[in-house]
Design a protein around this motif. Structure first.
Motif, PDB file in Angstrom:
ATOM      1  N   ILE A   1      -6.687  -5.183  -5.045  1.00  0.00           N
ATOM      2  CA  ILE A   1      -5.426  -6.293  -4.232  1.00  0.00           C
ATOM      3  C   ILE A   1      -5.866  -6.333  -2.774  1.00  0.00           C
ATOM      4  O   ILE A   1      -5.045  -7.958  -2.920  1.00  0.00           O
ATOM      5  CB  ILE A   1      -4.768  -4.841  -3.657  1.00  0.00           C
ATOM      6  N   THR A   2      -6.790  -5.722  -1.776  1.00  0.00           N
ATOM      7  CA  THR A   2      -7.301  -7.071  -0.760  1.00  0.00           C
ATOM      8  C   THR A   2      -7.726  -7.655  -1.358  1.00  0.00           C
ATOM      9  O   THR A   2      -7.384  -9.072  -0.584  1.00  0.00           O
ATOM     10  CB  THR A   2      -8.308  -5.880   0.181  1.00  0.00           C
ATOM     11  N   LEU A   3      -8.851  -7.846  -2.296  1.00  0.00           N
ATOM     12  CA  LEU A   3      -9.432  -9.200  -1.940  1.00  0.00           C
ATOM     13  C   LEU A   3      -8.200 -10.408  -2.797  1.00  0.00           C
ATOM     14  O   LEU A   3      -8.744 -11.465  -2.722  1.00  0.00           O
ATOM     15  CB  LEU A   3     -10.536  -8.699  -3.373  1.00  0.00           C
ATOM     16  N   VAL A   4      -7.862 -10.277  -3.403  1.00  0.00           N
ATOM     17  CA  VAL A   4      -6.878 -11.206  -3.767  1.00  0.00           C
ATOM     18  C   VAL A   4      -5.580 -11.557  -3.484  1.00  0.00           C
ATOM     19  O   VAL A   4      -5.547 -12.517  -3.126  1.00  0.00           O
ATOM     20  CB  VAL A   4      -6.053  -9.887  -5.140  1.00  0.00           C
ATOM     21  N   SER A   5      -5.303 -10.982  -1.831  1.00  0.00           N
ATOM     22  CA  SER A   5      -4.414 -10.942  -1.154  1.00  0.00           C
ATOM     23  C   SER A   5      -5.912 -12.210   0.024  1.00  0.00           C
ATOM     24  O   SER A   5      -4.674 -13.026   0.681  1.00  0.00           O
ATOM     25  CB  SER A   5      -4.451 -10.236   0.351  1.00  0.00           C
ATOM     26  N   GLU A   6      -6.796 -12.064   0.087  1.00  0.00           N
ATOM     27  CA  GLU A   6      -7.663 -12.596   0.937  1.00  0.00           C
ATOM     28  C   GLU A   6      -7.707 -13.667   0.042  1.00  0.00           C
ATOM     29  O   GLU A   6      -7.660 -15.130   1.081  1.00  0.00           O
ATOM     30  CB  GLU A   6      -8.801 -11.712   1.077  1.00  0.00           C
TER      31      GLU A   6
ATOM     32  N   LYS B   1      -6.810  -0.411  -4.288  1.00  0.00           N
ATOM     33  CA  LYS B   1      -6.774  -1.072  -2.746  1.00  0.00           C
ATOM     34  C   LYS B   1      -7.743  -1.953  -2.704  1.00  0.00           C
ATOM     35  O   LYS B   1      -7.386  -3.194  -2.317  1.00  0.00           O
ATOM     36  CB  LYS B   1      -6.878   0.414  -2.244  1.00  0.00           C
ATOM     37  N   VAL B   2      -9.169  -1.771  -3.188  1.00  0.00           N
ATOM     38  CA  VAL B   2      -9.882  -2.827  -3.059  1.00  0.00           C
ATOM     39  C   VAL B   2     -10.321  -4.450  -3.368  1.00  0.00           C
ATOM     40  O   VAL B   2      -9.533  -5.334  -2.875  1.00  0.00           O
ATOM     41  CB  VAL B   2     -11.772  -2.775  -3.249  1.00  0.00           C
TER      42      VAL B   2
ATOM     43  N   PHE C   1       0.746  -0.792   0.109  1.00  0.00           N
ATOM     44  CA  PHE C   1      -0.612   0.369   0.052  1.00  0.00           C
ATOM     45  C   PHE C   1       0.867   1.375  -0.133  1.00  0.00           C
ATOM     46  O   PHE C   1       0.414   1.909  -0.282  1.00  0.00           O
ATOM     47  CB  PHE C   1      -1.008   0.217   1.151  1.00  0.00           C
ATOM     48  N   PHE C   2       1.717   1.178   0.399  1.00  0.00           N
ATOM     49  CA  PHE C   2       3.003   2.467   0.232  1.00  0.00           C
ATOM     50  C   PHE C   2       3.617   2.602  -0.471  1.00  0.00           C
ATOM     51  O   PHE C   2       2.919   3.737  -1.428  1.00  0.00           O
ATOM     52  CB  PHE C   2       3.744   2.279   1.397  1.00  0.00           C
ATOM     53  N   LYS C   3       4.320   1.516  -1.517  1.00  0.00           N
ATOM     54  CA  LYS C   3       4.555   1.367  -2.657  1.00  0.00           C
ATOM     55  C   LYS C   3       2.752   1.479  -3.551  1.00  0.00           C
ATOM     56  O   LYS C   3       2.925   3.064  -4.871  1.00  0.00           O
ATOM     57  CB  LYS C   3       4.618   0.532  -3.687  1.00  0.00           C
ATOM     58  N   LEU C   4       1.413   1.573  -3.512  1.00  0.00           N
ATOM     59  CA  LEU C   4       0.693   2.227  -4.504  1.00  0.00           C
ATOM     60  C   LEU C   4       0.274   3.449  -4.749  1.00  0.00           C
ATOM     61  O   LEU C   4      -0.432   4.075  -4.874  1.00  0.00           O
ATOM     62  CB  LEU C   4      -0.427   0.979  -3.676  1.00  0.00           C
TER      63      LEU C   4
ATOM     64  N   SER D   1       2.407   3.857  -7.986  1.00  0.00           N
ATOM     65  CA  SER D   1       2.682   2.545  -8.818  1.00  0.00           C
ATOM     66  C   SER D   1       1.846   1.600  -8.402  1.00  0.00           C
ATOM     67  O   SER D   1       1.556   1.514  -7.376  1.00  0.00           O
ATOM     68  CB  SER D   1       4.013   2.817  -9.216  1.00  0.00           C
ATOM     69  N   SER D   2       1.582   0.976  -9.803  1.00  0.00           N
ATOM     70  CA  SER D   2       0.759   0.051  -9.954  1.00  0.00           C
ATOM     71  C   SER D   2       1.876  -0.943  -9.050  1.00  0.00           C
ATOM     72  O   SER D   2       2.940  -1.447  -8.542  1.00  0.00           O
ATOM     73  CB  SER D   2       0.617  -0.126 -10.714  1.00  0.00           C
ATOM     74  N   ILE D   3       0.985  -2.144  -8.322  1.00  0.00           N
ATOM     75  CA  ILE D   3       1.659  -3.233  -7.929  1.00  0.00           C
ATOM     76  C   ILE D   3       1.444  -4.649  -8.578  1.00  0.00           C
ATOM     77  O   ILE D   3       0.440  -5.043  -9.481  1.00  0.00           O
ATOM     78  CB  ILE D   3       0.964  -3.906  -6.388  1.00  0.00           C
ATOM     79  N   SER D   4       2.687  -5.478  -8.814  1.00  0.00           N
ATOM     80  CA  SER D   4       2.279  -6.843  -9.410  1.00  0.00           C
ATOM     81  C   SER D   4       2.104  -7.671  -8.661  1.00  0.00           C
ATOM     82  O   SER D   4       1.772  -7.537  -8.234  1.00  0.00           O
ATOM     83  CB  SER D   4       3.497  -7.311  -9.703  1.00  0.00           C
TER      84      SER D   4
END
Length: 124
Positions: free
Chosen positions: A110-115, A107-108, A40-43, A46-49
């Motif tokens: 990313i959170t869903l993929v993480s979950e 962010k949402v 989330f700091f990098k986000l 920039s985009s996150i892979s």
């Protein structure tokens, strides 16, 4: 002597402040994602892979394993949790990569993929 001490303290405080602020001016796309919060700091700039999401989510899952009270409440142990995650991490990472986008900016999402990744590791 009093003014020398005050000047030295002011220099230390000023130097600490400037070094802390220097990270704000450094390019955040050069941030290496090692923890979940790094994502989330990098986000912010920039985009996150998907690989960065997997790295951060893996660290988060590992930190959950280290919480002995939490593991006891869910009927597991720290060792069994770590063993389960170690056995399923590669398989869940492959599954997540195949069923996800390459890059993320939301962010949402990313959170869903993480979950999903952490759930895969927990249920394997």
């Amino acid at each position: 002597m009093k003014y020398t001490t005050i000047a030295a303290v002011a220099l230390l405080i000023g130097g600490s402040y400037l070094s802390a602020k220097a990270t704000l001016f450094s390019p955040t796309d050069s941030i290496t994602v090692e923890t979940y919060s790094d994502i989330f700091f990098k986000l912010e700039s920039s985009s996150i892979s998907i690989d960065e999401i997997i790295t951060g989510a893996s660290q988060f899952a590992d930190s959950l394993c280290d919480e002995s009270i939490y593991q006891e409440v869910i009927g597991e142990s720290v060792n069994s949790c770590k063993q389960k995650f170690k056995q399923s991490q590669a398989q869940c990472a492959d599954f997540t990569r195949k069923n996800s986008e390459a890059m993320y900016t939301d962010k949402v999402a990313i959170t869903l993929v993480s979950e999903k990744f952490i759930n895969c590791m927990s249920n394997s």
